[in-house]
Design a protein around this motif. Structure first.
Motif, mmCIF file in Angstrom:
data_model
loop_
_atom_site.group_PDB
_atom_site.id
_atom_site.type_symbol
_atom_site.label_atom_id
_atom_site.label_comp_id
_atom_site.label_asym_id
_atom_site.label_seq_id
_atom_site.Cartn_x
_atom_site.Cartn_y
_atom_site.Cartn_z
ATOM 1 N N ARG A 71 0.828 -1.199 0.000
ATOM 2 C CA ARG A 71 0.000 0.000 0.000
ATOM 3 C C ARG A 71 0.869 1.259 0.000
ATOM 4 N NH1 ARG A 71 -5.343 -0.686 3.320
ATOM 5 N NH2 ARG A 71 -5.306 1.468 2.664
ATOM 6 N N VAL A 72 0.728 2.046 -1.030
ATOM 7 C CA VAL A 72 1.413 3.333 -1.129
ATOM 8 C C VAL A 72 0.415 4.348 -1.677
ATOM 9 C CG1 VAL A 72 3.702 2.356 -1.501
ATOM 10 C CG2 VAL A 72 2.277 2.902 -3.462
ATOM 11 N N ARG A 73 0.641 5.582 -1.363
ATOM 12 C CA ARG A 73 -0.165 6.664 -1.926
ATOM 13 C C ARG A 73 0.664 7.255 -3.052
ATOM 14 N NH1 ARG A 73 -4.541 7.434 -0.237
ATOM 15 N NH2 ARG A 73 -4.672 9.549 -0.981
ATOM 16 N N SER A 74 0.085 7.342 -4.220
ATOM 17 C CA SER A 74 0.864 7.818 -5.362
ATOM 18 C C SER A 74 0.126 8.908 -6.125
ATOM 19 C CB SER A 74 1.191 6.659 -6.301
ATOM 20 O OG SER A 74 -0.004 6.061 -6.748
ATOM 21 N N LEU A 75 0.908 9.827 -6.608
ATOM 22 C CA LEU A 75 0.421 10.919 -7.442
ATOM 23 C C LEU A 75 1.105 10.784 -8.789
ATOM 24 C CD1 LEU A 75 -1.040 13.709 -7.778
ATOM 25 C CD2 LEU A 75 1.132 14.733 -7.058
ATOM 26 N N LEU A 76 0.322 10.638 -9.828
ATOM 27 C CA LEU A 76 0.887 10.537 -11.165
ATOM 28 C C LEU A 76 1.104 11.945 -11.708
ATOM 29 C CD1 LEU A 76 1.086 7.669 -12.627
ATOM 30 C CD2 LEU A 76 -0.310 8.794 -14.322
ATOM 31 N N LEU A 77 2.283 12.215 -12.205
ATOM 32 C CA LEU A 77 2.604 13.505 -12.811
ATOM 33 C C LEU A 77 2.838 13.254 -14.293
ATOM 34 C CD1 LEU A 77 3.185 16.509 -12.360
ATOM 35 C CD2 LEU A 77 5.556 15.890 -11.909
ATOM 36 N N SER A 78 1.998 13.839 -15.129
ATOM 37 C CA SER A 78 2.024 13.524 -16.553
ATOM 38 C C SER A 78 1.846 14.783 -17.388
ATOM 39 C CB SER A 78 0.893 12.543 -16.861
ATOM 40 O OG SER A 78 0.839 12.253 -18.239
ATOM 41 N N ARG A 79 2.161 14.656 -18.650
ATOM 42 C CA ARG A 79 1.859 15.748 -19.570
ATOM 43 C C ARG A 79 0.576 15.455 -20.341
ATOM 44 N NH1 ARG A 79 6.999 15.760 -22.860
ATOM 45 N NH2 ARG A 79 7.534 13.839 -21.888
ATOM 46 N N HIS A 80 0.007 14.247 -20.130
ATOM 47 C CA HIS A 80 -1.195 13.821 -20.844
ATOM 48 C C HIS A 80 -2.433 13.959 -19.961
ATOM 49 C CE1 HIS A 80 1.474 12.166 -23.838
ATOM 50 N NE2 HIS A 80 2.114 11.527 -22.895
ATOM 51 N N SER A 81 -3.539 14.431 -20.531
ATOM 52 C CA SER A 81 -4.754 14.560 -19.739
ATOM 53 C C SER A 81 -5.974 13.832 -20.293
ATOM 54 C CB SER A 81 -5.089 16.038 -19.541
ATOM 55 O OG SER A 81 -5.365 16.647 -20.779
ATOM 56 N N PRO A 82 -5.886 13.104 -21.400
ATOM 57 C CA PRO A 82 -7.080 12.417 -21.888
ATOM 58 C C PRO A 82 -7.643 11.434 -20.854
ATOM 59 C CG PRO A 82 -5.387 12.400 -23.568
ATOM 60 C CD PRO A 82 -4.756 12.917 -22.296
ATOM 61 N N GLN A 83 -8.943 11.226 -20.912
ATOM 62 C CA GLN A 83 -9.632 10.384 -19.945
ATOM 63 C C GLN A 83 -9.038 8.981 -19.866
ATOM 64 O OE1 GLN A 83 -13.813 10.595 -20.342
ATOM 65 N NE2 GLN A 83 -14.219 9.264 -18.622
ATOM 66 N N LEU A 84 -8.556 8.439 -20.962
ATOM 67 C CA LEU A 84 -7.973 7.099 -20.966
ATOM 68 C C LEU A 84 -6.786 7.017 -20.007
ATOM 69 C CD1 LEU A 84 -7.781 4.226 -22.098
ATOM 70 C CD2 LEU A 84 -6.383 5.157 -23.952
ATOM 71 N N PHE A 85 -5.921 8.018 -20.013
ATOM 72 C CA PHE A 85 -4.762 8.019 -19.115
ATOM 73 C C PHE A 85 -5.208 8.110 -17.661
ATOM 74 C CE2 PHE A 85 -2.732 9.639 -23.021
ATOM 75 C CZ PHE A 85 -1.684 8.732 -23.122
ATOM 76 N N GLY A 124 -3.943 2.254 -9.394
ATOM 77 C CA GLY A 124 -3.799 2.540 -7.978
ATOM 78 C C GLY A 124 -3.409 3.956 -7.617
ATOM 79 N N ALA A 125 -3.314 4.849 -8.572
ATOM 80 C CA ALA A 125 -2.944 6.231 -8.262
ATOM 81 C C ALA A 125 -4.030 6.917 -7.430
ATOM 82 C CB ALA A 125 -2.715 7.025 -9.543
ATOM 83 N N ALA A 126 -3.623 7.756 -6.497
ATOM 84 C CA ALA A 126 -4.554 8.532 -5.682
ATOM 85 C C ALA A 126 -4.741 9.929 -6.254
ATOM 86 C CB ALA A 126 -4.056 8.618 -4.243
ATOM 87 N N GLY A 127 -3.940 10.281 -7.245
ATOM 88 C CA GLY A 127 -4.053 11.601 -7.835
ATOM 89 C C GLY A 127 -3.396 11.669 -9.193
ATOM 90 N N TYR A 128 -3.724 12.742 -9.900
ATOM 91 C CA TYR A 128 -3.219 12.926 -11.267
ATOM 92 C C TYR A 128 -2.978 14.419 -11.474
ATOM 93 C CZ TYR A 128 -2.838 11.622 -16.224
ATOM 94 O OH TYR A 128 -2.397 11.370 -17.489
#
Length: 86
Positions: A12-26, A34-38
């Motif tokens: 169990r980890v809390r993760s925030l994904l940092l991306s340059r993509h924002s489409p709903q699929l990502f 399992g990401a807790a944020g985007y």
């Protein structure tokens, strides 16, 4: 992905994904993994720091304008429906 492997191993980890993509699929893939944020790379440093603080505090975080499906409940944020979090 790393998140899927951690989840498979029941780590169990809390993760925030940092991306340059924002489409709903990502976003859907990140939540499923399992990401807790985007957050988006083009956000300001203060917004990214706020995102990190939110996720660390047990809340979900989604960058403004990120299309989060209404049906998704982010279990990593205590089971609170995403649309109720701001």
């Amino acid at each position: 992905s790393m998140l899927r492997e951690l989840r498979r191993r029941k780590i169990r980890v809390r993760s925030l994904l940092l991306s340059r993509h924002s489409p709903q699929l990502f976003v859907r893939d990140a939540l499923t993994a399992g990401a807790a944020g985007y957050a988006l790379k083009d956000q300001s440093l203060s917004e990214i720091i706020d995102a990190i603080r939110d996720v660390a505090a047990g809340r979900a975080y989604f960058a403004p304008g990120i299309p989060v499906p209404d049906s998704i409940v982010n279990e990593r944020a205590g089971g609170v429906p995403v649309e109720e979090q701001t």
